[in-house]
Every structure is written in structure tokens, then in C-alpha cells.
Design an enzyme around this catalytic site. Structure first.
Site, PDB file in Angstrom:
ATOM      1  N   ASP A   1      26.692  47.344  43.519  1.00  0.00           N
ATOM      2  CA  ASP A   1      26.928  47.588  42.098  1.00  0.00           C
ATOM      3  C   ASP A   1      26.153  48.779  41.531  1.00  0.00           C
ATOM      4  O   ASP A   1      26.329  49.119  40.359  1.00  0.00           O
ATOM      5  CB  ASP A   1      26.595  46.333  41.284  1.00  0.00           C
ATOM      6  CG  ASP A   1      27.713  45.303  41.333  1.00  0.00           C
ATOM      7  OD1 ASP A   1      28.796  45.607  41.855  1.00  0.00           O
ATOM      8  OD2 ASP A   1      27.502  44.180  40.853  1.00  0.00           O
TER       9      ASP A   1
ATOM     10  N   ARG B   1      38.341  40.772  48.497  1.00  0.00           N
ATOM     11  CA  ARG B   1      37.220  39.843  48.340  1.00  0.00           C
ATOM     12  C   ARG B   1      37.724  38.446  48.686  1.00  0.00           C
ATOM     13  O   ARG B   1      38.037  37.646  47.815  1.00  0.00           O
ATOM     14  CB  ARG B   1      36.663  39.926  46.912  1.00  0.00           C
ATOM     15  CG  ARG B   1      35.995  41.261  46.652  1.00  0.00           C
ATOM     16  CD  ARG B   1      35.301  41.312  45.318  1.00  0.00           C
ATOM     17  NE  ARG B   1      36.222  41.645  44.242  1.00  0.00           N
ATOM     18  CZ  ARG B   1      35.845  41.857  42.985  1.00  0.00           C
ATOM     19  NH1 ARG B   1      34.596  41.761  42.644  1.00  0.00           N
ATOM     20  NH2 ARG B   1      36.725  42.147  42.065  1.00  0.00           N
TER      21      ARG B   1
ATOM     22  N   ARG C   1      33.335  45.137  30.313  1.00  0.00           N
ATOM     23  CA  ARG C   1      33.198  43.884  31.034  1.00  0.00           C
ATOM     24  C   ARG C   1      31.754  43.630  31.474  1.00  0.00           C
ATOM     25  O   ARG C   1      31.381  42.485  31.733  1.00  0.00           O
ATOM     26  CB  ARG C   1      34.096  43.875  32.281  1.00  0.00           C
ATOM     27  CG  ARG C   1      35.595  43.846  31.971  1.00  0.00           C
ATOM     28  CD  ARG C   1      36.428  43.793  33.239  1.00  0.00           C
ATOM     29  NE  ARG C   1      35.916  42.764  34.123  1.00  0.00           N
ATOM     30  CZ  ARG C   1      35.568  42.972  35.402  1.00  0.00           C
ATOM     31  NH1 ARG C   1      35.657  44.170  35.923  1.00  0.00           N
ATOM     32  NH2 ARG C   1      35.125  41.980  36.139  1.00  0.00           N
TER      33      ARG C   1
ATOM     34  N   LYS D   1      25.162  39.217  33.432  1.00  0.00           N
ATOM     35  CA  LYS D   1      26.524  38.701  33.523  1.00  0.00           C
ATOM     36  C   LYS D   1      26.725  37.891  34.806  1.00  0.00           C
ATOM     37  O   LYS D   1      27.310  36.798  34.788  1.00  0.00           O
ATOM     38  CB  LYS D   1      27.517  39.867  33.502  1.00  0.00           C
ATOM     39  CG  LYS D   1      28.967  39.435  33.616  1.00  0.00           C
ATOM     40  CD  LYS D   1      29.896  40.603  33.879  1.00  0.00           C
ATOM     41  CE  LYS D   1      29.848  40.997  35.336  1.00  0.00           C
ATOM     42  NZ  LYS D   1      31.083  41.576  35.853  1.00  0.00           N
ATOM     43  N   ASN D   2      26.217  38.402  35.925  1.00  0.00           N
ATOM     44  CA  ASN D   2      26.453  37.747  37.206  1.00  0.00           C
ATOM     45  C   ASN D   2      25.633  36.473  37.390  1.00  0.00           C
ATOM     46  O   ASN D   2      25.841  35.734  38.353  1.00  0.00           O
ATOM     47  CB  ASN D   2      26.177  38.715  38.363  1.00  0.00           C
ATOM     48  CG  ASN D   2      27.212  39.822  38.439  1.00  0.00           C
ATOM     49  OD1 ASN D   2      28.323  39.677  37.930  1.00  0.00           O
ATOM     50  ND2 ASN D   2      26.858  40.929  39.063  1.00  0.00           N
TER      51      ASN D   2
ATOM     52  N   CYS E   1      38.018  43.652  39.184  1.00  0.00           N
ATOM     53  CA  CYS E   1      38.073  45.070  39.521  1.00  0.00           C
ATOM     54  C   CYS E   1      38.748  45.295  40.867  1.00  0.00           C
ATOM     55  O   CYS E   1      38.547  44.539  41.814  1.00  0.00           O
ATOM     56  CB  CYS E   1      36.658  45.663  39.572  1.00  0.00           C
ATOM     57  SG  CYS E   1      35.903  45.880  37.951  1.00  0.00           S
TER      58      CYS E   1
END
Length: 430
Positions: free
Chosen positions: A306, A122, A398, A22-23, A117
Site C-alpha cells: 500500500d 485477490r 475510500r 480503515k484496514n 480496487c
């Protein structure tokens, strides 16, 4: 709204494949805005965040055709707008990745501050400072970012704080800028390497990706290409940690072990027997309790934030005591309160979670507070006696595709049901 019911007590065992990252996929989708042609992307993970990004790009006028579940073709040549819809942007942090491509190729953007999230602040100041250094005019108005640029020009950019998405945004913007851009103190994550490789296949001139100094020589246009997204190192790490915590034995495929070196080192310290192959990893923790291990999160190649939550759960059933130190986000121990409901012995002090392992957790109804917290609670449910209930699993959706199917494939007992369904938990697994 759905929830998960998990009957604990079974070790995970078997083989599964890992989906696309995903990233890596999110910035590559944003990079499609730079392409003067079509970008064919495969190994796209079919996740909620990916669908949100596709909807956002379509709202701007990008043509996106879905070839199958994991492959799309996008064409941004006839984009119709530069005003990102607030409802879509607020669903995910990655929408900020539109900033660099839209300013670089189309010269304007209006986008609200993004969501995602709730794991801490951030800030995007490194994004804005870098783009301003390249000549963009950017200002904030009522929580909207408004930017204009006639033509970005190369610049010498020193990132005061290492930022993954900041590095990605500047790298994309610089690909079509006039002249040379050098990013100092750049992030080194594998997903940045993947983005750079995709841009290079489109004709960008980039060197140094994967190091702290990235140099981009701007070109006039980027052309069509096909690109295969890297596999998800966080998904792979999650299943490896789950297998170690449940004292199981699994073989994960379609993953580059080179990107998991720090994770594999820690898992070896817990007592896992690990075999590494060119594109797969086998972990065996059968017949013994994992050892507790101290962990400090850090930018790549350190331990990723993560996987911090997943390691918290492993330490909760490990032999001995250890701490986990969170050095990336200031609000990423919310899962610990939920683990405590399952009788985990955790003491929080500032940015450290001090954990003393116990033999087994107890089943409880717990609530996921973010994506990786959801993964940690799924692992906890697999470890607990009786049936646990995991709420707010939209966070999990997600970032993990087919999680229930993969857990079941490995022998875990897990079911997704609607929160409106009236049934006794134990009946689900009869």
C-alpha cells in the site's frame, strides 16, 4: 464527480494528526456481528469504505447509531437477514469479512464475490478452506458464495498463502466456535493485532496474534465493550513520503512508530532525518534531494504494497536510479503510466519498475486507477511545475479523509472542484 487541482513547487511543512485505520476499522465493524450486546467503536475514520460497510451491516438489520464523526455504537442482536446486497458488496473488497462472523454466530450467509480496487487477483480460497475445515458447508453458485453451518468447531488450519483478511475471517469465526482453533502461517499485520485486541475485550480467548501462529479457544458468547481503533499506518506513511519527496519537514501525531519501522528505515536511506517519539514522528528533508532506494514489497513487517505507489513517486524525483519490486499484487503498477505522463523516467519489466530520478516532474492531467495510485499522483502533483489535474479521485476518498485540508495545512496548494466547473486551472490558486 470531483477532481483535484494541485499547484506544485512547495515543500510540505508543519504538523498534522493521523486518523483511525480503515484496514483495522473494517474487520472490527464485521466483528460487531459476533457481539451479544453493543459494540462502541471510536476513532472510526469517516471514509467512503466505512460508510459502505455501515450501510451493508444496516441492510442485514444491524442497528448502528452514529455518536459523532468518529464514533458509532452497533448492535447485531436483532439481525434480520444473511443475504448481503450485491450493490453494496461490489463496492469494496472488505465485505468478504462478513463471511466468518455470520457463519459462526448465525449459521448462514449468501454474499456475492466482492469488489474493490482493480489491482490484481485477490482469491478467497484461504477463507473458504479454513471455514470448511471448521465444518461450514460452502458452495459457489453464479458468483455468489452460499454458506451454512449448524455449529463451527475448532480446527488446525494451515494457510498455504498468508492472507490478512483470511486470517481475520478465520479468527472471528473461531471466537465463537466449539473448541480450539490454531491458525498456522497467519498474517502478522498490526490491523490483525487490533482486531484480536477488540475481540479479547469482548471476551474472546486469543493468543499469538502478531505472530505466524494464532490460537483461539472458542467461547459461548462475546459481550459489550468500548474499543478505540488504531491509527492508520498507511496514511502516516503517505504523508511522510510526501514530505520527503517535496523536501519538506513535518511532524505527524497520533501514530505508533513501532508499526512503521520498515518505512522509517527506507526513508532514512533516502536521506531523511527522522526523530521518533512515543506517539509521533518528525521527518526533515529540507535543502537536499532524496536518494533513490530499491524497495521490495512484502507482508508485514516488510514494506507494505500500500506504499509502493507513493515510493514510486519519490524515486521519480530522487538522486540516482533504483527499482521497486511488487510482490503482492500482479497489477499494481498502473500509476506508473500516469507518472510517465508527468515525464517520470520509469521502465516496467514484469514485477519491477526501474526508475531514474529527475529534478522536477511536469504538470499533466492524470487519472487515478486505485486508492494508493491516487495518493501517488497527489504527491506527483505537489512535485510538478505548474498545475496538475487528478481525475477519478473517488478512489482516494475510500482511504484518505481530509486529504486536501491536511495538504493545505502543510502548505501545499490543492483544491477540489467539480469536473463540470469551467475554469482555467491557474485561476484556482490566485
Amino acid at each position: 464527480m470531483d477532481k483535484l487541482l494541485i499547484q506544485g513547487g512547495r515543500a510540505l511543512s508543519g504538523m498534522i494528526s493521523i486518523h483511525g485505520a480503515k484496514n483495522a476499522a473494517l474487520p472490527i465493524l464485521a466483528a460487531g456481528l459476533l457481539c451479544d450486546g453493543s459494540l462502541n467503536i471510536n476513532n472510526i475514520p469517516p471514509l467512503q469504505d466505512i460508510q459502505s460497510m455501515i450501510q451493508l451491516l444496516r441492510a442485514l438489520g444491524v442497528t448502528i447509531n452514529t455518536k459523532n464523526e468518529t464514533e458509532i455504537v452497533m448492535d447485531a442482536r436483532h439481525i434480520t437477514g444473511y443475504h448481503a446486497p450485491e450493490a453494496l458488496v461490489k463496492t469494496m473488497r472488505a465485505s468478504i469479512l462478513l463471511l466468518g462472523p455470520l457463519l459462526s454466530r448465525f449459521g448462514q450467509i449468501k454474499i456475492p464475490f466482492p469488489g474493490g480496487c482493480a489491482i490484481g487477483q485477490r482469491p478467497i480460497d484461504q477463507h473458504l478452506l479454513g471455514l470448511k475445515a471448521m465444518g461450514a458447508e460452502i458452495y459457489i453458485e453464479n458468483d455468489w458464495i452460499i454458506g451454512k453451518s449448524k455449529k463451527l468447531t475448532g480446527a488446525n488450519i494451515v494457510m498455504q498463502l498468508t492472507s490478512v483478511t483470511g486470517t481475520e475471517n478465520i479468527m472471528m469465526a473461531a471466537s465463537l466456535a466449539k473448541g480450539k482453533t490454531v491458525i498456522h502461517n497467519a498474517a502478522k499485520e498490526p490491523e490483525i493485532i487490533d482486531l484480536a485486541n477488540c475481540l479479547i475485550q469482548m471476551g474472546a480467548q486469543i493468543i499469538g496474534h502478531g505472530t505466524q501462529k494464532i490460537t483461539i479457544e472458542g467461547v459461548k458468547r462475546l459481550h459489550s465493550t468500548h474499543y478505540h481503533i488504531m491509527s492508520d499506518r498507511i496514511e502516516a506513511s503517505t504523508y511522510l513520503i510526501a514530505a520527503a519527496a517535496t523536501r519538506g519537514c513535518i511532524h505527524i501525531t497520533d501514530i505508533n512508530p513501532r508499526y512503521l519501522q520498515s518505512i522509517l528505515h527506507v526513508l532514512k536511506l533516502t536521506g531523511a532525518d527522522i526523530e521518533i517519539f512515543p506517539q509521533s514522528i518528525r521527518l526533515d528533508m529540507r535543502n537536499h534531494q532524496p536518494r533513490a532506494v530499491n524497495i521490495k514489497t512484502a507482508p508485514y513487517p516488510g514494506i507494505a504494497t500500500d506504499v509502493q505507489a507513493q515510493f514510486c513517486t519519490l524515486n521519480a524525483v530522487a538522486k540516482g536510479s533504483a527499482y521497486i519490486e511488487e510482490n503482492i499484487f500482479e497489477n499494481r503498477f498502473q500509476h506508473c503510466e500516469e507518472l510517465i505522463k508527468m515525464k517520470a523516467r520509469i521502465h516496467l519489466k514484469k514485477n519491477r519498475a526501474w526508475i531514474t530520478g529527475i529534478e522536477k516532474l511536469e504538470a499533466a492531467s492524470v487519472c487515478a486507477t486505485d486508492l494508493r495510485a491516487a495518493a501517488s499522483l497527489v504527491i506527483a502533483g505537489l512535485l510538478a511545475e505548474d498545475v496538475s489535474e487528478i481525475l477519478n479521485i473517488h478512489h482516494m476518498d475510500r482511504g484518505y479523509f481530509d486529504l486536501e485540508k491536511k495538504i493545505s495545512q502543510l502548505g501545499g496548494q490543492i483544491k477540489r472542484i467539480s469536473v463540470q466547473q469551467k475554469m482555467i486551472k491557474q485561476e484556482v490558486f490566485i
